[in-house]
Design a protein around this motif. Structure first.
Motif, PDB file in Angstrom:
ATOM      1  N   ALA A 223       0.977  -1.286   0.118  1.00 20.81           N
ATOM      2  CA  ALA A 223      -0.030  -0.196   0.022  1.00 20.81           C
ATOM      3  C   ALA A 223       0.742   1.251   0.092  1.00 20.81           C
ATOM      4  N   ILE A 224       1.841   1.288   0.915  1.00 27.68           N
ATOM      5  CA  ILE A 224       2.913   2.607   0.962  1.00 27.68           C
ATOM      6  C   ILE A 224       3.426   2.540  -0.223  1.00 27.68           C
ATOM      7  N   ASN A 225       4.209   1.506  -1.017  1.00 31.26           N
ATOM      8  CA  ASN A 225       4.952   1.652  -2.092  1.00 31.26           C
ATOM      9  C   ASN A 225       4.135   2.284  -3.240  1.00 31.26           C
ATOM     10  N   ASP A 226       2.847   1.792  -3.588  1.00 30.57           N
ATOM     11  CA  ASP A 226       1.986   2.083  -4.632  1.00 30.57           C
ATOM     12  C   ASP A 226       1.564   3.658  -4.389  1.00 30.57           C
ATOM     13  N   TRP A 227       1.264   3.869  -3.062  1.00 31.05           N
ATOM     14  CA  TRP A 227       0.984   5.209  -2.883  1.00 31.05           C
ATOM     15  C   TRP A 227       1.871   6.222  -3.073  1.00 31.05           C
ATOM     16  N   ARG A 228       3.138   5.891  -2.409  1.00 29.67           N
ATOM     17  CA  ARG A 228       4.274   6.795  -2.531  1.00 29.67           C
ATOM     18  C   ARG A 228       4.395   7.113  -4.040  1.00 29.67           C
ATOM     19  N   ARG A 229       4.636   6.076  -4.712  1.00 30.27           N
ATOM     20  CA  ARG A 229       4.940   5.942  -6.346  1.00 30.27           C
ATOM     21  C   ARG A 229       4.096   6.600  -6.960  1.00 30.27           C
ATOM     22  N   GLY A 230       2.650   6.805  -6.403  1.00 29.93           N
ATOM     23  CA  GLY A 230       1.511   7.524  -7.091  1.00 29.93           C
ATOM     24  C   GLY A 230       1.194   6.328  -8.500  1.00 29.93           C
ATOM     25  N   LEU A 231       1.376   5.188  -8.529  1.00 34.77           N
ATOM     26  CA  LEU A 231       1.300   4.345  -9.415  1.00 34.77           C
ATOM     27  C   LEU A 231       0.062   4.481 -10.150  1.00 34.77           C
ATOM     28  N   TYR A 232      -0.963   4.506  -9.029  1.00 35.46           N
ATOM     29  CA  TYR A 232      -2.556   4.250  -9.699  1.00 35.46           C
ATOM     30  C   TYR A 232      -3.327   5.668  -9.571  1.00 35.46           C
ATOM     31  N   PRO A 233      -3.030   6.317 -10.250  1.00 34.97           N
ATOM     32  CA  PRO A 233      -3.564   7.906 -10.211  1.00 34.97           C
ATOM     33  C   PRO A 233      -5.266   7.824 -10.416  1.00 34.97           C
ATOM     34  N   THR A 234      -5.497   6.893 -11.431  1.00 32.64           N
ATOM     35  CA  THR A 234      -6.873   6.988 -11.834  1.00 32.64           C
ATOM     36  C   THR A 234      -7.401   5.819 -10.950  1.00 32.64           C
ATOM     37  N   ASP A 242      -6.536  -2.043 -13.481  1.00 38.40           N
ATOM     38  CA  ASP A 242      -5.573  -1.900 -14.655  1.00 38.40           C
ATOM     39  C   ASP A 242      -4.721  -3.034 -14.585  1.00 38.40           C
ATOM     40  N   ALA A 243      -5.259  -4.248 -15.178  1.00 41.27           N
ATOM     41  CA  ALA A 243      -4.754  -5.486 -15.193  1.00 41.27           C
ATOM     42  C   ALA A 243      -3.318  -5.585 -15.726  1.00 41.27           C
ATOM     43  N   PHE A 244      -3.205  -5.122 -16.830  1.00 39.09           N
ATOM     44  CA  PHE A 244      -1.966  -4.936 -17.718  1.00 39.09           C
ATOM     45  C   PHE A 244      -0.761  -4.484 -16.950  1.00 39.09           C
ATOM     46  N   GLY A 245      -1.101  -3.120 -16.390  1.00 35.15           N
ATOM     47  CA  GLY A 245      -0.343  -2.288 -15.497  1.00 35.15           C
ATOM     48  C   GLY A 245       0.005  -2.902 -14.090  1.00 35.15           C
ATOM     49  N   ARG A 246      -0.855  -3.463 -13.772  1.00 31.92           N
ATOM     50  CA  ARG A 246      -0.695  -4.225 -12.298  1.00 31.92           C
ATOM     51  C   ARG A 246       0.397  -5.445 -12.527  1.00 31.92           C
ATOM     52  N   ILE A 247      -0.078  -6.040 -13.461  1.00 34.22           N
ATOM     53  CA  ILE A 247       0.988  -7.345 -13.617  1.00 34.22           C
ATOM     54  C   ILE A 247       2.433  -6.903 -13.730  1.00 34.22           C
ATOM     55  N   ALA A 248       2.460  -5.908 -14.597  1.00 33.63           N
ATOM     56  CA  ALA A 248       3.909  -5.490 -15.195  1.00 33.63           C
ATOM     57  C   ALA A 248       4.396  -4.678 -13.944  1.00 33.63           C
ATOM     58  N   ASN A 249       3.852  -4.055 -13.159  1.00 41.97           N
ATOM     59  CA  ASN A 249       4.232  -3.471 -11.851  1.00 41.97           C
ATOM     60  C   ASN A 249       4.796  -4.685 -11.159  1.00 41.97           C
ATOM     61  N   ARG A 255       9.499  -7.151  -8.269  1.00 47.61           N
ATOM     62  CA  ARG A 255      10.470  -8.211  -8.108  1.00 47.61           C
ATOM     63  C   ARG A 255      11.771  -8.076  -8.776  1.00 47.61           C
ATOM     64  N   ILE A 256      11.755  -7.201  -9.799  1.00 43.18           N
ATOM     65  CA  ILE A 256      12.931  -7.054 -10.537  1.00 43.18           C
ATOM     66  C   ILE A 256      13.865  -5.522 -10.296  1.00 43.18           C
ATOM     67  N   ASP A 257      13.134  -4.695 -10.539  1.00 47.63           N
ATOM     68  CA  ASP A 257      13.884  -3.437 -10.280  1.00 47.63           C
ATOM     69  C   ASP A 257      12.934  -2.104 -10.380  1.00 47.63           C
ATOM     70  N   ALA A 258      13.223  -1.367  -9.289  1.00 47.68           N
ATOM     71  CA  ALA A 258      12.142  -0.218  -8.979  1.00 47.68           C
ATOM     72  C   ALA A 258      12.251   0.641 -10.224  1.00 47.68           C
ATOM     73  N   LYS A 259      13.119   0.612 -11.012  1.00 44.19           N
ATOM     74  CA  LYS A 259      13.001   1.681 -12.163  1.00 44.19           C
ATOM     75  C   LYS A 259      11.768   1.163 -12.991  1.00 44.19           C
ATOM     76  N   ASN A 260      11.417   0.241 -13.050  1.00 49.80           N
ATOM     77  CA  ASN A 260      10.291  -0.491 -14.008  1.00 49.80           C
ATOM     78  C   ASN A 260       8.890  -0.222 -13.597  1.00 49.80           C
ATOM     79  N   TYR A 261       8.859   0.468 -12.529  1.00 56.06           N
ATOM     80  CA  TYR A 261       7.649   0.920 -12.206  1.00 56.06           C
ATOM     81  C   TYR A 261       7.050   1.809 -13.281  1.00 56.06           C
ATOM     82  N   HIS A 262       5.956   1.623 -13.630  1.00 62.22           N
ATOM     83  CA  HIS A 262       5.199   2.747 -14.537  1.00 62.22           C
ATOM     84  C   HIS A 262       3.830   3.129 -14.218  1.00 62.22           C
ATOM     85  N   ILE A 263       3.252   4.311 -14.352  1.00 64.44           N
ATOM     86  CA  ILE A 263       2.164   4.870 -13.992  1.00 64.44           C
ATOM     87  C   ILE A 263       1.123   3.887 -14.850  1.00 64.44           C
ATOM     88  N   ALA A 264       0.355   3.288 -13.999  1.00 65.19           N
ATOM     89  CA  ALA A 264      -0.725   2.483 -14.504  1.00 65.19           C
ATOM     90  C   ALA A 264      -2.156   3.287 -14.345  1.00 65.19           C
TER      91      ALA A 264
END
Lengths: 635, 405
Positions: A223-234, A242-249, A255-264
């Motif tokens: 919760a904190i990670n996703d909130w802090r990074r603002g991953l799911y603004p909508t 956001d099925a694909f966005g969540r799977i990718a994140n 699991r791999i690298d924090a720079k792989n987070y994308h706004i979903a």
């Protein structure tokens, strides 16, 4: 000094107010009240055995390691009633039948889709969110619940970002767990239920507290990670993720690298599942081909365990890639069972009789205006992707530039890139995989520092799939059969959305891939006549306009189409240039009603036989326009 | 006692007013200083197209269609802007005999050349309202017998060149992005958010609000007594330019406009009727262009910035004369409503430039096609031979459809 004291008092008061607000919303989350249905009716889609298998067969996911008996034993935050009680979980959109009883596959008498599986090593039973949790719908009308098997769920199960007022299952679960952990008497009762006679054993009690805290921390970390990074603004709200966005994140970010987070910011509806085994390609944008790989990818996103790195942080060597909790036998059983799922049949006794005269006119209008994209196109054997699949329907993927519906989903999938070099893959290794890239690009063009989500997931799931088959001792023809018609793991990345056949579409509101149009009447109306804001969440069905009712109610989620990802434009029938989402001529209101009447019978041949032939007008291309042609094309 | 209190109060109010005026003056001074510094040449002579313009254009089209649907008349879909016409009149445009050589381009290439034209005068609003309401006023000219390939591929063979103007030198938004947010807010009736879209002071558009307020001005005495500006820039052969029309009473007989009752809804139409049909006096305008001097602050992509006449003067290139005529007939009014004016009815030499013009290309066509289809009206560029007799755009005698001399 006095000033200082006063400031302290002020601060304390403010803090008190904040806590009071928090407690208020934990106690009274922003969700509609649960109405126990008078009865639940089922629409002859399949037999009871298939239904139970679908509802409670696990697929191998876990809820951050939440154990099944814990969930059953949990109390609500501020009272001693069970967390899993229908009048609690029902508020979050999870589905119960008042007549349902505990069974072998559902000993906790949990709502649809909350299954369990046992970890082979530890013997622990975990909560397992299975397909049915999200792909089962329900329509409420005059106190009756109409269950839509394989339909679209209307809960906020996937949501991870907390909101002040609450409203998602995850937040409610987190609140219950936190108050259980921090309220000693609550935890005692909890331990007594979980440990039984063993609860007096201090060691077992302490161990339970430790394990419980670990899961609680996992929830709050996410919760904190996703909130802090603002991953799911909508905000997704009920019925979307956001099925694909969540799977990718989850897979590439967590699991791999924090720079792989994308706004979903591209929530989508849960698509309905009848007939999908006949589709040549699945996913909203038609990006996936093989059923098993699609299902594994989904399970990884929902929370299957996955070991990408050794304990020392080294990438797992190729011959050990990738241990996971996915259950290929169970997934195959679900997939096979779904082939028997029929589209729901309009319940005339409840929703009103079908006007066959109108429906007959509707059929002619359908042929004129809809069939070009939505009619199934069965392929001859030699044209099929899977020759043994009968029928196989070739579906159109309509580019977003033409269909004009919210582009976020297709764009994000087409544009987002991920660095997977940490996994230690080489192109040579990947070329041995049964992955087929369709369209632009070959494996030679794949840059592991910047790979698309669809391609990255394809290769990842290929390894997960191989390993799961290997561990289960499945190979050769069995493997091909369980993959689904011997299909390879196909990947395609189109900036568009697929147009699927519309049998049973009436039972799957709200409409468009992002659920931005509440009912069929509005879907057939010009955008200017569609609601730009409407209320959803209580499942109340409107059998006239065919969709969910849109008026305000206590605890509703307001879907605001002005927010990115929520656009209700496109798929529009109106006069003027056929561009920017205008795909057909203006339909007069009576024509829209006729089409809706036809959509109630479509897909049921005994009903369609009762229609009278009405000559269909030919499709017209609409007026000639060139304004949006780019300058180069124009000159 | 009471008197003293009153005096005190008065003094306080007076001081407050003084303070406000001082603050206002200071703000104005600072703004003036800022713009002196910020607005300096040189500027680009090429278009600079921002990313995302096409997507924003799509949204604007959807909003425009919503507007025409929600503001439609009993029997017709009207334009999304400049819906109410005061009338369409025939006019003659003649290129200045002594036109300097550097201005001999495009339709103005040959000194002395004459074109028949249609001119439509209008109020700016999206639906008809009393002419006395504050509003922008429009003038659109459609030259005919214009040879050469036109910019819109579907109308490449049309014989028309349009000049589309309104009675302010500035537009209240800079570009497509601002147009989109402003327009969307206004479409929802949010007038404040149109210019103050968020709490962030950097997004506040005081200057554009002032232009907007200026645009909604009281009516002129007559449509013939106002000046009309292109606002957006255009090619003028090798140059970039803006154009305008100004009344040219020196070219016409003296005419004293009789006083009209401005409280009547359509008094601007009455003014035209009085002059052209009753008093039979012609009306004259000069068509003028202002060439871009790229060394000065004369940007292409911001329509809210005036090209100052000190930097480059307007020069007359042609005369427009509206002869006495009867124009207020049902047939001609219907014909007028069915005409489509767009700056993209143009030859390459007068190609529209800048974001607002790129936007107009898509939006004007989309709205035009939409309303013609909904109104069941044919959509076709007129020729010099087209008669509004039947209210139909089709040529009256199809076999006389030959080019001019």
């Amino acid at each position: 000094m006095r000033l200082f004291l006063r400031l302290i008092v002020l601060l304390l008061v403010l803090l008190g107010v904040a806590v009071a607000v928090l407690v208020h919303y934990i106690k009274n989350p922003h969700v509609p009240a649960y109405q126990t249905p008078d009865e639940v009716i089922y629409l002859e889609q399949w037999d009871e055995q298939a239904r139970q298998l679908y509802y409670y067969t696990p697929q191998g996911t876990t809820l951050k390691g939440l154990r099944y008996d814990w969930l059953v034993a949990l109390e609500q935050p501020f009272n001693q009633n069970a967390f899993i009680a229908a009048d609690n979980l029902g508020r979050y959109g999870l589905l119960f039948d008042p007549a349902q009883q505990p069974s072998d596959s559902n000993p906790g008498n949990l709502p649809v889709g909350l299954a369990r599986h046992q970890d082979t090593d530890s013997g622990i039973w975990y909560v397992d969110i299975t397909c049915a949790a999200c792909h089962t719908g329900e329509l409420r009308y005059q106190g009756t619940a109409v269950r839509i098997d394989g339909g679209a769920g209307m809960h906020a199960l996937a949501s991870t970002v907390p909101t002040l007022k609450g409203g998602s299952f995850g937040q409610a679960l987190g609140a219950s767990m936190a108050l259980t952990y921090y309220n000693p008497s609550k935890f005692k009762r909890f331990a007594a239920k979980v440990l039984g006679d063993n609860s007096a054993n201090n060691k077992a009690y302490k161990r339970l507290r430790r394990d419980f805290k670990q899961v609680l921390d996992a929830f709050s970390d996410t919760a904190i990670n996703d909130w802090r990074r603002g991953l799911y603004p909508t905000e997704e709200g009920p019925g979307r993720t956001d099925a694909f966005g969540r799977i990718a994140n989850t897979v590439f970010g967590d699991r791999i690298d924090a720079k792989n987070y994308h706004i979903a910011n591209a929530p989508v509806n849960y698509p309905h599942l009848w007939d999908i085994w006949k589709f040549d390609w699945v996913q909203w944008n038609g990006s996936a081909m093989q059923p098993m790989a699609r299902n594994i990818g989904e399970a990884l996103g929902v929370g299957a365990s996955l070991t990408l790195f050794s304990d020392s942080g080294q990438p797992v060597p190729i011959n050990e890639r990738y241990a996971s909790s996915v259950r290929v036998h169970d997934m195959y059983a679900i997939e096979e069972t779904l082939k028997t799922l029929k589209p729901p049949r309009w319940p005339e006794a409840l929703f009103g009789a079908i006007d066959f005269k109108m429906a007959s006119k509707g059929r002619a209008l359908f042929e004129e205006n809809c069939a070009y994209c939505h009619a199934p196109r069965p392929q001859p054997v030699d044209k099929r992707l899977a020759p043994s699949r009968d029928p196989e329907w070739k579906l159109r993927v309509v580019p977003t530039r033409i269909i004009g519906t919210d582009p976020n989903t297709a764009d994000n999938i087409a544009d987002h890139r991920f660095d997977v070099r940490r996994l230690g893959w080489t192109r040579g290794q990947l070329s041995d995989q049964d992955v087929r890239l369709v369209g632009d690009g070959t494996l030679g063009d794949v840059d592991l520092a910047s790979v698309s989500s669809a391609k990255g997931l394809a290769y990842l799931t290929a390894y997960v799939e191989d390993r799961a088959y290997r561990d289960a001792g499945i190979k050769g023809a069995d493997k091909a059969r369980m993959d689904g018609f011997g299909l390879p793991i196909g990947v395609r990345e189109l900036r568009g959305y697929k147009a699927r056949p519309l049998d049973g579409i009436w039972a799957t509101p709200p409409f468009l891939h992002n659920g931005s149009v509440p009912n069929l009447f509005q879907l057939l109306s010009p955008v200017s006549e569609r609601d730009t804001k409407f209320h959803i969440g209580n499942l109340e069905f409107d059998p006239k306009q065919v969709g969910y009712r849109t008026e305000a109610f206590e605890g509703s989620f307001v879907l605001d189409t002005a927010i990115s990802g929520n656009s209700n434009r496109g798929h529009e029938f109106r006069d003027g240039c056929r561009q920017g989402g205008v795909i057909g001529r203006y339909l007069s209101p009576v024509e829209r009603w006729a089409l809706i009447e036809y959509l109630k019978v479509l897909g049921h041949s005994d009903l369609e036989q009762q229609l009278t032939p009405v000559p269909a007008k030919p499709w017209t291309p609409g007026p000639d326009c060139d304004a949006l042609i780019s300058r180069q094309e124009a000159n | 006692m009471l008197k003293r209190l009153f005096t005190k109060l008065l003094r306080f109010v007076f001081k407050l007013l003084l303070l406000l005026v001082a603050l206002g003056l200071l703000g104005w001074g600072v703004a003036e200083l800022y713009y002196r510094i910020a607005w300096q040449g040189p500027v680009s002579t090429e278009e600079e197209i921002p990313v995302g313009e096409a997507a924003m254009t799509q949204k604007i089209i959807a909003d425009a269609i919503t507007i025409v649907e929600t503001h439609k008349d009993n029997t017709r879909i009207m334009r999304d802007a400049h819906a109410k016409a005061h009338g369409c009149v025939r006019a003659d445009v003649s290129v200045r005999e002594d036109l300097p050589e550097n201005l001999q381009h495009g339709v103005f290439a040959k000194p002395g050349q004459q074109y028949p034209a249609w001119v439509r005068f209008s109020n700016g609003n999206a639906y008809p309202q009393f002419d006395s309401m504050r509003d922008a006023r429009g003038m659109a000219i459609k030259l005919m017998n214009v040879e050469g390939k036109k910019l819109l591929p579907s109308e490449a063979d049309a014989q028309t060149q349009d000049l589309v103007m309104f009675n302010q030198p500035l537009f209240f938004v800079s570009d497509v992005a601002e147009y989109q947010s402003n327009f969307a807010a206004q479409a929802e009736g949010k007038k404040v958010q149109a210019f103050f879209p968020s709490w962030d002071p950097r997004t506040w558009q005081f200057r554009h609000l002032l232009i907007g307020l200026q645009t909604l001005a009281p009516p002129p005495e007559s449509p013939f007594s106002a000046q009309y500006f292109s606002i957006a820039p255009f090619k003028y052969g090798p140059h970039n330019s803006k154009y305008r029309t100004v009344p040219a009473p020196e070219q016409c007989p003296d005419y004293a406009q009789p006083t009209l009752n401005q409280n009547l809804p359509n008094f601007l139409r009455s003014a035209m009727y009085q002059q052209l049909s009753v008093d039979r006096v012609p009306a004259c305008f000069a068509i003028q262009v202002q060439l871009q001097d790229a060394e000065k602050y004369m940007p292409l992509e911001d329509t809210s910035i005036e090209w100052r006449e000190e930097d480059s003067p307007f020069v007359t290139v042609a005369h427009l004369k509206i002869e006495p005529q009867d124009f207020d007939t049902p047939e001609q009014n219907l014909f007028c409503d069915n005409l489509s004016f767009t700056p993209w009815h143009s030859i390459e030499e007068h190609r529209p430039l800048g974001g607002i013009n790129r936007l107009r290309r898509a939006v004007y066509e989309a709205v035009s096609v939409y309303r013609h289809e909904r109104n069941g009206a044919p959509r076709q560029e007129p020729t010099a031979d087209t008669q509004p007799l039947t209210g139909d755009l089709g040529p009256q005698q199809p076999d006389t459809n030959e080019q001019g001399e």
